[in-house]
Design an enzyme around this catalytic site. Structure first.
Site, mmCIF file in Angstrom:
data_model
loop_
_atom_site.group_PDB
_atom_site.id
_atom_site.type_symbol
_atom_site.label_atom_id
_atom_site.label_comp_id
_atom_site.label_asym_id
_atom_site.label_seq_id
_atom_site.Cartn_x
_atom_site.Cartn_y
_atom_site.Cartn_z
ATOM 1 N N GLU A 146 1.081 -1.222 0.030
ATOM 2 C CA GLU A 146 -0.276 0.516 -0.517
ATOM 3 C C GLU A 146 1.062 0.851 0.102
ATOM 4 O OE1 GLU A 146 -2.887 -0.454 3.383
ATOM 5 O OE2 GLU A 146 -3.744 -2.317 2.465
ATOM 6 N N ASN A 189 1.725 -5.332 -2.823
ATOM 7 C CA ASN A 189 0.246 -5.709 -2.908
ATOM 8 C C ASN A 189 -0.148 -4.100 -2.483
ATOM 9 O OD1 ASN A 189 -0.880 -7.785 -1.372
ATOM 10 N ND2 ASN A 189 -1.438 -6.376 -0.117
ATOM 11 N N HIS A 225 -10.857 -5.961 -1.589
ATOM 12 C CA HIS A 225 -11.721 -5.640 -0.979
ATOM 13 C C HIS A 225 -12.839 -5.237 -2.221
ATOM 14 C CE1 HIS A 225 -9.208 -6.863 2.236
ATOM 15 N NE2 HIS A 225 -8.113 -6.248 1.919
ATOM 16 N N GLU A 254 -6.488 -10.532 -0.581
ATOM 17 C CA GLU A 254 -7.140 -10.305 0.288
ATOM 18 C C GLU A 254 -8.376 -10.238 -0.497
ATOM 19 O OE1 GLU A 254 -5.965 -7.007 2.066
ATOM 20 O OE2 GLU A 254 -3.684 -7.584 2.538
ATOM 21 N N ASP A 256 -12.189 -10.249 -0.165
ATOM 22 C CA ASP A 256 -14.084 -10.047 -0.346
ATOM 23 C C ASP A 256 -14.474 -9.605 -0.253
ATOM 24 O OD1 ASP A 256 -12.641 -7.958 0.752
ATOM 25 O OD2 ASP A 256 -12.796 -8.670 3.639
HETATM 26 O O1 G3I Z 1 -5.166 -7.977 18.798
HETATM 27 C C1 G3I Z 1 -5.343 -6.761 19.732
HETATM 28 C C2 G3I Z 1 -6.297 -6.744 21.202
HETATM 29 O O2 G3I Z 1 -5.967 -7.545 22.484
HETATM 30 C C3 G3I Z 1 -7.065 -5.925 21.329
HETATM 31 O O3 G3I Z 1 -7.979 -6.054 22.657
HETATM 32 C C4 G3I Z 1 -8.137 -5.043 20.336
HETATM 33 C C5 G3I Z 1 -8.552 -4.121 20.731
HETATM 34 O O4 G3I Z 1 -9.067 -3.311 19.393
HETATM 35 O O5 G3I Z 1 -7.530 -5.226 19.262
HETATM 36 C C6 G3I Z 1 -6.804 -6.257 18.531
HETATM 37 O O6 G3I Z 1 -6.128 -5.966 17.412
HETATM 38 C C7 G3I Z 1 -6.660 -6.149 16.527
HETATM 39 C C8 G3I Z 1 -6.517 -6.591 15.381
HETATM 40 O O7 G3I Z 1 -7.074 -6.457 13.923
HETATM 41 C C9 G3I Z 1 -6.722 -8.007 15.401
HETATM 42 O O8 G3I Z 1 -8.218 -8.026 15.528
HETATM 43 C C10 G3I Z 1 -6.427 -4.397 15.485
HETATM 44 O O9 G3I Z 1 -6.770 -3.553 17.171
HETATM 45 C C11 G3I Z 1 -7.033 -4.168 14.828
HETATM 46 O O10 G3I Z 1 -6.191 -2.571 13.805
HETATM 47 C C12 G3I Z 1 -6.773 -4.892 14.009
HETATM 48 O O11 G3I Z 1 -7.029 -4.359 12.086
HETATM 49 C C13 G3I Z 1 -6.260 -5.816 11.209
HETATM 50 C C14 G3I Z 1 -6.142 -4.332 10.116
HETATM 51 O O12 G3I Z 1 -5.831 -5.025 8.941
HETATM 52 C C15 G3I Z 1 -4.989 -3.987 11.082
HETATM 53 O O13 G3I Z 1 -4.750 -2.234 9.808
HETATM 54 C C16 G3I Z 1 -7.460 -6.425 10.563
HETATM 55 O O14 G3I Z 1 -7.242 -7.555 11.722
HETATM 56 C C17 G3I Z 1 -7.122 -6.949 8.954
HETATM 57 O O15 G3I Z 1 -7.722 -7.819 8.755
HETATM 58 C C18 G3I Z 1 -6.530 -5.830 8.486
HETATM 59 O O16 G3I Z 1 -5.821 -6.095 7.481
HETATM 60 C C19 G3I Z 1 -5.194 -5.128 6.515
HETATM 61 C C20 G3I Z 1 -4.477 -6.198 5.811
HETATM 62 O O17 G3I Z 1 -3.161 -5.981 6.719
HETATM 63 C C21 G3I Z 1 -3.487 -5.723 4.700
HETATM 64 N N1 G3I Z 1 -5.027 -4.513 3.964
HETATM 65 C C22 G3I Z 1 -6.396 -4.157 4.416
HETATM 66 C C23 G3I Z 1 -6.557 -4.721 5.265
HETATM 67 C C24 G3I Z 1 -7.956 -4.875 5.842
HETATM 68 O O18 G3I Z 1 -7.730 -3.674 6.307
#
Ligand code: G3I
Length: 433
Positions: A146, A189, A225, A254, A256
């Site tokens: 990105e 990516n 996405h 990715e 969906d």
């Molecule tokens: O694990 C912590 C947890 O301990 C905490 O209590 C909770 C509270 O906010 O957060 C949890 O972490 C979160 C993590 O996902 C796991 O669920 C983060 O806050 C959250 O920001 C994170 O989001 C991820 C996101 O990337 C971050 O930018 C998504 O799961 C993940 O699906 C998403 O994936 C991205 C790709 O890497 C790149 N392309 C876009 C895609 C979708 O946004």
């Protein structure tokens, strides 16, 4: 309740997968992988693991390999959760995509605080350490993720790397990555690059320049996405093809698609067909196993619902991949099933099984539904049941004419008396002829 659902999910999936073919096996027959983004903390949930293990042959750690997860403190590497996913995959013969080495997001605070020279050292060290840790275990790495802005500018996105190291940071990251693990495919990516537009043009120009100058790059990932505001573009396949024509592999990384039912299913079909139409499209990864844990769960964008039932989108993907039915040969009669609980009362519930024909019309079908004693099936509709001696296994056949057109569906229903046990039935293999 969770454990009841979990138990139900396991049994339901075991049967369906066996006869209907799986995403991974169907993709493999087309020379491609079919993967899912995986979260380490869900691997202990039985239906999550069994769905993953049955259906997918590649995994991408959803968050566990990101910079904040592996190097939250400078030069102190923590691989626990990522290792867990890699060993889960390796012990089952699944491939692993590495995601991601250099990205503006999920970056620990210390990185942003470094001055240019130090940042360059830290970036190269991060790439080298992480890639060497996983050397030989990752088929493709998202080296840079990105790096371009949305919209019409085609400009780079602001990030510590861009702002302090300038445009050359991407080239430097790829050169460092090649040295760290020469066998891994190195990908750029991004999202909103799925059709021909200003952002994908900017990525295209980057890749063309890299190929012209011999900067190592092997693949481009298209995140894909999609939702109603950002649907599958009409020129998706053409866009994949123009990148492939530059001499790189393309991967759908990715995927969906928010939505439901046939609209969602047909969008998934279009994506699979686009990949199959481009010989250098080497695989598809969906961004999660189940809607339940999707990063945008409310949009129900994935192939399995919250209870790990196969959705219409699943059937569409399997069919588009040329998925096989009970015979296993491809092209013949096949069907897949999905199950849902349509009504629920304290003493009983109603279930519905939907039978969907594969790529050819079928003339008849058979599905086994097993309830857990002391449950009993008290009523059925839209089918002709027969029973095993225990009374727990119901084999359902059509009522009269069992013809179902290619890709079309029919369903039958039944009432289960709970007798104290509310668990879902195991919906077994669907066979067709
Ligand atoms: O694990 C912590 C947890 O301990 C905490 O209590 C909770 C509270 O906010 O957060 C949890 O972490 C979160 C993590 O996902 C796991 O669920 C983060 O806050 C959250 O920001 C994170 O989001 C991820 C996101 O990337 C971050 O930018 C998504 O799961 C993940 O699906 C998403 O994936 C991205 C790709 O890497 C790149 N392309 C876009 C895609 C979708 O946004």
């Amino acid at each position: 309740m969770a454990s009841l659902l979990a138990a139900a999910g396991v049994t339901a999936l075991a049967g369906t997968a066996e006869a209907a073919g799986t995403l991974g096996a169907a993709a493999a027959e087309k020379g491609r992988y079919f993967g899912a983004a995986v979260a380490a903390n869900h691997l202990g949930e039985a239906p999550y693991a069994s769905t993953l293990n049955t259906e997918f042959n590649s995994v991408t750690p959803e968050n566990e390999m990101k910079w904040d997860a592996v190097e939250g403190t400078r030069n102190s590497f923590t691989y626990g959760a990522a290792d867990q996913i890699v060993s889960h995959a390796q012990s089952r013969g699944m491939k692993v995509r590495g995601h991601t080495l250099v990205w503006h997001s999920q970056l620990p605070g210390w990185v942003g605080g470094l001055a240019a020279a130090d940042l360059r050292t830290a970036m190269n060290n991060h790439i080298t350490q992480v890639m060497q840790h996983y050397k030989g275990k990752i088929h493709s790495w998202d080296v840079v993720n990105e790096a371009f802005q949305d919209g019409s500018s085609g400009a780079r996105r602001s990030s510590p790397f861009q702002d302090k190291l300038g445009n050359g940071f991407i080239e430097e990251a790829f050169r460092t990555a090649r040295a760290a693990d020469p066998a891994a495919k190195l990908c750029y990516n991004d999202y909103n690059t799925d059709g021909v537009n200003a952002k994908s043009n900017a990525v295209y120009n980057l890749v063309r320049d890299f190929k012209a100058r011999g900067v190592p790059i092997d693949c481009v990932g298209f995140q894909s996405h999609f939702n109603s505001a950002s649907p599958v573009p009409g020129d998706y396949r053409a866009n994949l093809q123009r990148f492939a024509d530059l001499g790189v592999d393309v991967q759908i990384t990715e995927l969906d698609i928010e939505g439901s039912g046939t609209a969602q299913a047909s969008s998934y079909t279009n994506v699979v067909n686009a990949c199959l139409g481009v010989s250098r499209c080497t695989g598809i990864t969906v961004w999660g196993v189940t809607d339940k844990y999707s990063w945008r769960a409310s949009g129900t964008p994935l192939l399995f619902d919250n209870n790990y039932n196969k959705k219409a989108a699943y059937n569409a993907v399997l069919t588009a991949l040329g998925g096989t039915g009970s015979g296993g040969g491809g092209g013949g009669a096949s069907c897949t099933v999905s199950y849902s609980r349509t009504d629920d009362w304290s003493d009983r519930y109603n279930g519905r099984v939907t039978v969907t024909a594969g790529g050819s019309a079928i003339s008849t079908w058979t599905v086994a539904v097993t309830v857990t004693s002391p449950q009993k099936v008290s009523t059925t509709w839209n089918g002709t049941p027969s029973w095993d001696s225990s009374g727990n296994v119901m084999t359902m056949r059509p009522n009269g004419n069992g013809s179902v057109a290619a890709g079309a569906s029919t369903s039958f229903g039944f009432t289960v008396m709970k007798n104290g046990n509310s668990s879902a039935p195991s919906v077994g293999s669907c066979s067709a002829s």
